[in-house]
Write a protein that holds these residues in place. Structure first.
Motif, PDB file in Angstrom:
ATOM      1  N   ASP A 381       0.829  -1.207   0.000  1.00 31.54           N
ATOM      2  CA  ASP A 381       0.000   0.000   0.000  1.00 31.54           C
ATOM      3  C   ASP A 381       0.863   1.256   0.000  1.00 31.54           C
ATOM      4  O   ASP A 381       0.609   2.195  -0.756  1.00 31.54           O
ATOM      5  N   THR A 382       1.868   1.276   0.863  1.00 34.08           N
ATOM      6  CA  THR A 382       2.840   2.378   0.902  1.00 34.08           C
ATOM      7  C   THR A 382       4.206   1.792   1.218  1.00 34.08           C
ATOM      8  O   THR A 382       4.316   0.701   1.798  1.00 34.08           O
ATOM      9  N   VAL A 383       5.254   2.526   0.849  1.00 36.61           N
ATOM     10  CA  VAL A 383       6.621   2.094   1.145  1.00 36.61           C
ATOM     11  C   VAL A 383       7.461   3.305   1.513  1.00 36.61           C
ATOM     12  O   VAL A 383       7.066   4.456   1.271  1.00 36.61           O
ATOM     13  N   ARG A 445       9.996   6.573  -8.603  1.00 40.01           N
ATOM     14  CA  ARG A 445       9.716   5.421  -9.463  1.00 40.01           C
ATOM     15  C   ARG A 445       8.574   4.574  -8.903  1.00 40.01           C
ATOM     16  O   ARG A 445       7.792   3.991  -9.671  1.00 40.01           O
ATOM     17  N   TYR A 446       8.477   4.506  -7.585  1.00 38.77           N
ATOM     18  CA  TYR A 446       7.427   3.683  -6.979  1.00 38.77           C
ATOM     19  C   TYR A 446       6.074   4.389  -7.004  1.00 38.77           C
ATOM     20  O   TYR A 446       5.078   3.834  -7.478  1.00 38.77           O
ATOM     21  N   SER A 451       0.046   2.551 -12.559  1.00 42.30           N
ATOM     22  CA  SER A 451      -0.762   1.522 -11.898  1.00 42.30           C
ATOM     23  C   SER A 451      -0.974   1.847 -10.420  1.00 42.30           C
ATOM     24  O   SER A 451      -2.065   1.632  -9.874  1.00 42.30           O
ATOM     25  N   TYR A 452       0.076   2.380  -9.764  1.00 47.87           N
ATOM     26  CA  TYR A 452      -0.051   2.731  -8.346  1.00 47.87           C
ATOM     27  C   TYR A 452      -0.997   3.913  -8.159  1.00 47.87           C
ATOM     28  O   TYR A 452      -1.869   3.899  -7.283  1.00 47.87           O
ATOM     29  N   MET A 453      -0.841   4.930  -8.977  1.00 47.46           N
ATOM     30  CA  MET A 453      -1.674   6.125  -8.841  1.00 47.46           C
ATOM     31  C   MET A 453      -3.142   5.796  -9.126  1.00 47.46           C
ATOM     32  O   MET A 453      -4.047   6.316  -8.458  1.00 47.46           O
ATOM     33  N   LEU A 454      -3.390   4.906 -10.072  1.00 48.39           N
ATOM     34  CA  LEU A 454      -4.759   4.498 -10.363  1.00 48.39           C
ATOM     35  C   LEU A 454      -5.356   3.725  -9.187  1.00 48.39           C
ATOM     36  O   LEU A 454      -6.529   3.924  -8.821  1.00 48.39           O
ATOM     37  N   ALA A 455      -4.539   2.863  -8.570  1.00 41.95           N
ATOM     38  CA  ALA A 455      -5.012   2.102  -7.410  1.00 41.95           C
ATOM     39  C   ALA A 455      -5.343   3.031  -6.245  1.00 41.95           C
ATOM     40  O   ALA A 455      -6.329   2.825  -5.528  1.00 41.95           O
TER      41      ALA A 455
END
Length: 485
Positions: A381-383, A445-446, A451-455
């Motif tokens: 979810d986050t890093v 980069r993460y 895909s991450y921003m859409l999620a």
């Protein structure tokens, strides 16, 4: 009854002194002064009158803090410390001693405990630091306040460093607290002394209350500060019933609180105890969600119990995507075990915040990229990506000193001019600047993956409970990303 003034001293705005890696957090996170708050509660249990002041949370200057202390006229003054802020911490102690020359001034915290010999051996501190409390200091401060009130020699109180000629001497060893159920509910201390709406954790729902259910950690990770400098390597814990009672108190008395953050080094060390805790929370019908620190080795059944009891998210230390580096830092974990944990957590419906670190022994540019690729594969979810930060009292610090890898011994350089984390470990083939640059790039980069921003957009729309946390953290964090392009 002793008048006690406990200060989390001014430093940078929103400086999290009690975080394992102290600094200003890019997401806007601000930690509670957790250990000062527990000590405040223990002192109050014994009948002493306390005032706990959190300058970074309240935006107080040193002058403001002095005014608050002056209104109380304390006989005992307690000043928290951390490595990057030690110069300003000492400045606060000096000013308070100057204003209250008859008061006993004590430094507490990981940095002061680990560097007591240097601090007390410095003639410059002789005029304003009376004692330094070693490691876990709740009962030490209680006994010191009682001794001062009774007119007894405070050097007879176990757990205190004091100046003996030109050297520091320890008054006597103090055992760690075994009966943690005897500690006060820290949530009650917050209610009396702090404004809980000022504390924000980017991985939790807001407002949040932070508690501990246990102290110490049996693992030997070379870099981890608190087990090595504060609470030891034995995990001591509160009973499940006692923790559940605090959850119930929070729910009844702090009704706006949305989540509890369990700040144990590793809540999941004892799986049977975790299940008992889950059962206790389920049995009493707790409606509070909670987040906790965990290792990446929890089995699926335990994760399902935790989820049923309200666990929303786990904060885990993956550290590296390379098995050899994990071995070098004594992590007792493998990359394949991390992958299995990630799959099990997803099945159980628990979100994960993953912590990744670069710069440990054996690190190369190739292994750093392995770490990033693992982070992307796990898709938590986050890093967070951190360069290695070493603190006095840890094996990692000794390794850096022994090999002449520190770029400076000026502790203020452990953070940037804005107070955010910095790296002072530089070695042939992998400089500190390269480590920092890699982490900046890895975050972009993460988090900027389509895909991450859409999620995240979907999460904001579909999960209203997560919306406020995500938007609040994003406003601060994306400003940072834009600044470090």
């Amino acid at each position: 009854m002793m008048e006690v003034f406990l200060l989390n001293p001014p430093c940078f705005p929103k400086y999290s002194r009690s975080q394992r890696s102290p600094g200003v957090i890019r997401s806007g996170t601000l930690y509670y002064p957790l250990w000062l708050a527990y000590a405040t509660g223990v002192l109050e249990q014994s009948g002493h009158r306390c005032r706990l002041v959190d300058a970074p949370a309240d935006g107080l200057s040193l002058e403001n803090c002095l005014k608050r202390a002056q209104a109380q006229e304390p006989g005992l003054i307690v000043v928290d410390t951390s490595t990057p802020s030690i110069a300003s911490d000492l400045e606060a102690a000096r000013a308070l001693k100057g204003q209250h020359p008859k008061a006993c001034v004590v430094l507490v915290g990981a940095h002061a405990s680990a560097t007591a010999a240097d601090l007390l051996g410095d003639e410059g501190t002789a005029s304003f630091v009376d004692f330094i409390a070693k490691e876990e200091y709740d009962d030490t401060l209680r006994d010191l306040a009682t001794a001062l009130e009774a007119g007894r020699d405070p050097r007879e109180v176990a757990g205190l460093y004091f100046r003996d000629g030109a050297e520091a001497r320890l008054s006597g060893a103090r055992p760690y607290i075994e009966n943690l159920d005897a500690l006060p509910f820290v949530s009650q201390v917050y209610q009396r002394h702090l404004d809980y709406t000022k504390y924000f954790y980017s991985i939790t729902q807001y407002p949040v209350v932070t508690i501990i259910t246990g102290r110490g950690c049996p693992y030997q990770c070379t870099f981890c500060q608190y087990p090595q400098t504060m609470h030891g390597h034995t995990y001591r814990y509160r009973s499940a019933e006692n923790v559940a009672q605090e959850f119930a108190w929070i729910e009844a008395n702090l009704p706006n609180v949305k989540e509890v953050f369990i700040e144990d080094d590793t809540l999941t060390v004892n799986r049977e105890r975790v299940r008992r805790l889950a059962e206790a929370l389920i049995e009493q019908g707790s409606r509070l969600s909670w987040t906790a620190n965990s290792r990446c080795d929890v089995d699926e059944e335990t994760l399902r119990w935790m989820k049923q009891a309200g666990c929303r998210l786990l904060c885990v230390g993956v550290e590296s995507g390379n098995d050899e580096i994990l071995k070098n830092i004594r992590k007792r974990l493998t990359v394949e075990r991390v992958r299995r944990f990630a799959r099990d957590a997803k099945k159980a419906g628990i979100m994960i915040h993953g912590c990744f670190m670069v710069g440990n022994p054996g690190e190369t540019k190739e292994t750093m990229e392995e770490t990033f690729q693992l982070a992307k594969e796990l898709d938590f979810d986050t890093v967070q990506f951190f360069p290695l930060m070493v603190y006095p009292g840890t094996a990692a610090y000794e390794w850096a000193v022994k090999n002449n890898y520190l770029t400076t011994r000026d502790f203020s350089q452990w953070v940037t001019e804005e107070g955010t984390h910095h790296c002072v470990v530089s070695r042939p083939g992998l400089s500190n600047e390269e480590l920092v640059a890699f982490c900046h790039a890895a975050r972009r980069r993460y988090y900027l993956r389509p895909s991450y921003m859409l999620a995240k957009l979907k999460q904001v729309i579909v999960q209203p409970a997560e919306r406020r946390r995500i938007l609040k953290a994003s406003r601060t964090f994306f400003k940072y990303l834009a600044k470090n392009v």
